[in-house]
Scaffold this motif. Structure first.
Motif, PDB file in Angstrom:
ATOM      1  N   GLU A   5     -29.551  68.091  19.014  1.00 54.13           N
ATOM      2  CA  GLU A   5     -28.556  67.749  20.023  1.00 54.13           C
ATOM      3  C   GLU A   5     -28.426  66.238  20.162  1.00 54.13           C
ATOM      4  N   SER A   6     -27.249  65.811  20.582  1.00 54.02           N
ATOM      5  CA  SER A   6     -27.016  64.415  20.889  1.00 54.02           C
ATOM      6  C   SER A   6     -25.872  64.325  21.893  1.00 54.02           C
ATOM      7  N   GLY A   7     -25.704  63.161  22.477  1.00 57.94           N
ATOM      8  CA  GLY A   7     -24.590  62.917  23.368  1.00 57.94           C
ATOM      9  C   GLY A   7     -24.928  62.905  24.843  1.00 57.94           C
ATOM     10  N   GLY A   8     -26.153  63.226  25.188  1.00 57.38           N
ATOM     11  CA  GLY A   8     -26.544  63.194  26.582  1.00 57.38           C
ATOM     12  C   GLY A   8     -26.659  61.772  27.094  1.00 57.38           C
ATOM     13  N   GLY A   9     -26.783  61.656  28.398  1.00 59.23           N
ATOM     14  CA  GLY A   9     -26.910  60.346  29.004  1.00 59.23           C
ATOM     15  C   GLY A   9     -26.641  60.394  30.484  1.00 59.23           C
ATOM     16  N   LEU A  10     -26.414  59.227  31.048  1.00 61.85           N
ATOM     17  CA  LEU A  10     -26.154  59.068  32.472  1.00 61.85           C
ATOM     18  C   LEU A  10     -24.664  58.874  32.694  1.00 61.85           C
ATOM     19  N   ARG A  38     -27.466  87.321  15.448  1.00 62.06           N
ATOM     20  CA  ARG A  38     -26.863  88.626  15.690  1.00 62.06           C
ATOM     21  C   ARG A  38     -25.953  88.721  16.901  1.00 62.06           C
ATOM     22  N   TYR A  39     -26.096  87.837  17.884  1.00 65.20           N
ATOM     23  CA  TYR A  39     -25.446  88.065  19.160  1.00 65.20           C
ATOM     24  C   TYR A  39     -24.679  86.861  19.669  1.00 65.20           C
ATOM     25  N   VAL A  40     -23.600  87.125  20.380  1.00 62.42           N
ATOM     26  CA  VAL A  40     -23.012  86.189  21.321  1.00 62.42           C
ATOM     27  C   VAL A  40     -23.525  86.646  22.680  1.00 62.42           C
ATOM     28  N   SER A  41     -24.435  85.901  23.261  1.00 61.68           N
ATOM     29  CA  SER A  41     -25.219  86.436  24.359  1.00 61.68           C
ATOM     30  C   SER A  41     -25.512  85.387  25.409  1.00 61.68           C
ATOM     31  N   VAL A  42     -25.738  85.866  26.636  1.00 64.47           N
ATOM     32  CA  VAL A  42     -26.190  85.030  27.740  1.00 64.47           C
ATOM     33  C   VAL A  42     -27.702  85.026  27.855  1.00 64.47           C
ATOM     34  N   VAL A  43     -28.387  85.785  27.016  1.00 62.26           N
ATOM     35  CA  VAL A  43     -29.822  86.002  27.128  1.00 62.26           C
ATOM     36  C   VAL A  43     -30.570  85.072  26.179  1.00 62.26           C
ATOM     37  N   ARG A  44     -31.535  84.360  26.702  1.00 64.85           N
ATOM     38  CA  ARG A  44     -32.303  83.418  25.896  1.00 64.85           C
ATOM     39  C   ARG A  44     -32.977  84.077  24.706  1.00 64.85           C
ATOM     40  N   ALA A  45     -33.522  85.274  24.910  1.00 63.67           N
ATOM     41  CA  ALA A  45     -34.276  85.948  23.868  1.00 63.67           C
ATOM     42  C   ALA A  45     -33.405  86.392  22.699  1.00 63.67           C
ATOM     43  N   ASP A  46     -32.095  86.417  22.869  1.00 62.69           N
ATOM     44  CA  ASP A  46     -31.201  86.804  21.790  1.00 62.69           C
ATOM     45  C   ASP A  46     -30.937  85.674  20.798  1.00 62.69           C
ATOM     46  N   TYR A  47     -31.451  84.499  21.090  1.00 61.37           N
ATOM     47  CA  TYR A  47     -31.267  83.357  20.207  1.00 61.37           C
ATOM     48  C   TYR A  47     -32.526  83.106  19.387  1.00 61.37           C
ATOM     49  N   ASP A  48     -32.325  82.758  18.130  1.00 63.79           N
ATOM     50  CA  ASP A  48     -33.414  82.658  17.176  1.00 63.79           C
ATOM     51  C   ASP A  48     -33.914  81.236  16.957  1.00 63.79           C
ATOM     52  N   TYR A  49     -33.071  80.259  17.209  1.00 66.93           N
ATOM     53  CA  TYR A  49     -33.415  78.871  16.952  1.00 66.93           C
ATOM     54  C   TYR A  49     -32.947  78.010  18.109  1.00 66.93           C
ATOM     55  N   TRP A  50     -33.722  76.971  18.383  1.00 69.37           N
ATOM     56  CA  TRP A  50     -33.437  76.082  19.505  1.00 69.37           C
ATOM     57  C   TRP A  50     -33.604  74.626  19.106  1.00 69.37           C
ATOM     58  N   GLY A  51     -32.744  73.784  19.662  1.00 66.20           N
ATOM     59  CA  GLY A  51     -32.940  72.359  19.555  1.00 66.20           C
ATOM     60  C   GLY A  51     -33.940  71.875  20.578  1.00 66.20           C
ATOM     61  N   GLN A  52     -34.240  70.595  20.539  1.00 63.67           N
ATOM     62  CA  GLN A  52     -35.233  70.031  21.442  1.00 63.67           C
ATOM     63  C   GLN A  52     -34.652  69.610  22.784  1.00 63.67           C
ATOM     64  N   GLY A  53     -33.344  69.618  22.919  1.00 61.35           N
ATOM     65  CA  GLY A  53     -32.707  69.313  24.181  1.00 61.35           C
ATOM     66  C   GLY A  53     -32.255  67.876  24.297  1.00 61.35           C
ATOM     67  N   THR A  54     -31.247  67.670  25.133  1.00 53.48           N
ATOM     68  CA  THR A  54     -30.764  66.336  25.436  1.00 53.48           C
ATOM     69  C   THR A  54     -30.523  66.244  26.940  1.00 53.48           C
ATOM     70  N   GLN A  55     -30.958  65.146  27.530  1.00 56.06           N
ATOM     71  CA  GLN A  55     -30.896  64.981  28.978  1.00 56.06           C
ATOM     72  C   GLN A  55     -29.505  64.550  29.416  1.00 56.06           C
ATOM     73  N   VAL A  56     -28.976  65.240  30.415  1.00 50.23           N
ATOM     74  CA  VAL A  56     -27.735  64.866  31.073  1.00 50.23           C
ATOM     75  C   VAL A  56     -28.052  64.603  32.537  1.00 50.23           C
ATOM     76  N   THR A  57     -27.729  63.411  33.000  1.00 50.32           N
ATOM     77  CA  THR A  57     -27.962  63.041  34.386  1.00 50.32           C
ATOM     78  C   THR A  57     -26.644  62.603  35.007  1.00 50.32           C
ATOM     79  N   VAL A  58     -26.278  63.234  36.110  1.00 48.26           N
ATOM     80  CA  VAL A  58     -25.034  62.943  36.803  1.00 48.26           C
ATOM     81  C   VAL A  58     -25.381  62.352  38.162  1.00 48.26           C
ATOM     82  N   SER A  59     -24.964  61.130  38.391  1.00 47.98           N
ATOM     83  CA  SER A  59     -25.245  60.453  39.646  1.00 47.98           C
ATOM     84  C   SER A  59     -24.103  60.656  40.625  1.00 47.98           C
ATOM     85  N   ALA A  60     -24.435  60.656  41.905  1.00 48.31           N
ATOM     86  CA  ALA A  60     -23.445  60.851  42.949  1.00 48.31           C
ATOM     87  C   ALA A  60     -22.540  59.640  43.096  1.00 48.31           C
TER      88      ALA A  60
END
Length: 123
Positions: A6-11, A101-123
């Motif tokens: 993943e990329s593109g996260g930020g403040l 196999r799935y288009v799903s809302v369930v985490r367990a239905d996904y086989d591979y994951w990225g490491q994540g990207t932080q998104v921070t939204v300030s008021a």
């Protein structure tokens, strides 16, 4: 094995926009769908959006429909999450995932994951 980055996260200020990207590599031929999840501090990881790779059909969490858009670029083997009208409650780590196999809302239905990207939204 599929690798997701993943990329593109930020403040960003409330009301602003961000576009997240997730580049897939490895054995992607069997990929059926890709999705985005997010996890805010102290909360469970929750479904954001998913897309069927072959058709581009989209699925969204009801609360986010209209503000967030998922899309994919077949040539670049990349999925995107366009986030508009961002709110402080959107602050979270956003994760890209792939399912064989799935288009799903369930985490367990996904086989591979990225490491994540932080998104921070300030008021």
């Amino acid at each position: 094995q599929v690798q997701l980055v993943e990329s593109g996260g930020g403040l960003v200020q409330a009301g602003g926009s961000l576009r997240l990207s997730c580049a897939a590599s490895g054995r992607t031929a069997s990929r059926y769908a890709m999705g985005w999840f997010r996890q805010a501090p102290g909360k469970e990881r929750e479904f954001v959006a998913a897309i069927r790779w072959s058709t581009g059909n989209e699925m969204y969490a009801d609360s986010l429909k209209g503000r967030f858009t998922i899309s994919r670029d077949n040539a670049k083997n990349t999925v995107y999450l366009q986030m508009n009208s961002l709110k402080p409650e959107d602050t979270a780590v956003y994760y890209c995932a792939a399912s064989n196999r799935y288009v799903s809302v369930v985490r367990a239905d996904y086989d591979y994951w990225g490491q994540g990207t932080q998104v921070t939204v300030s008021a």
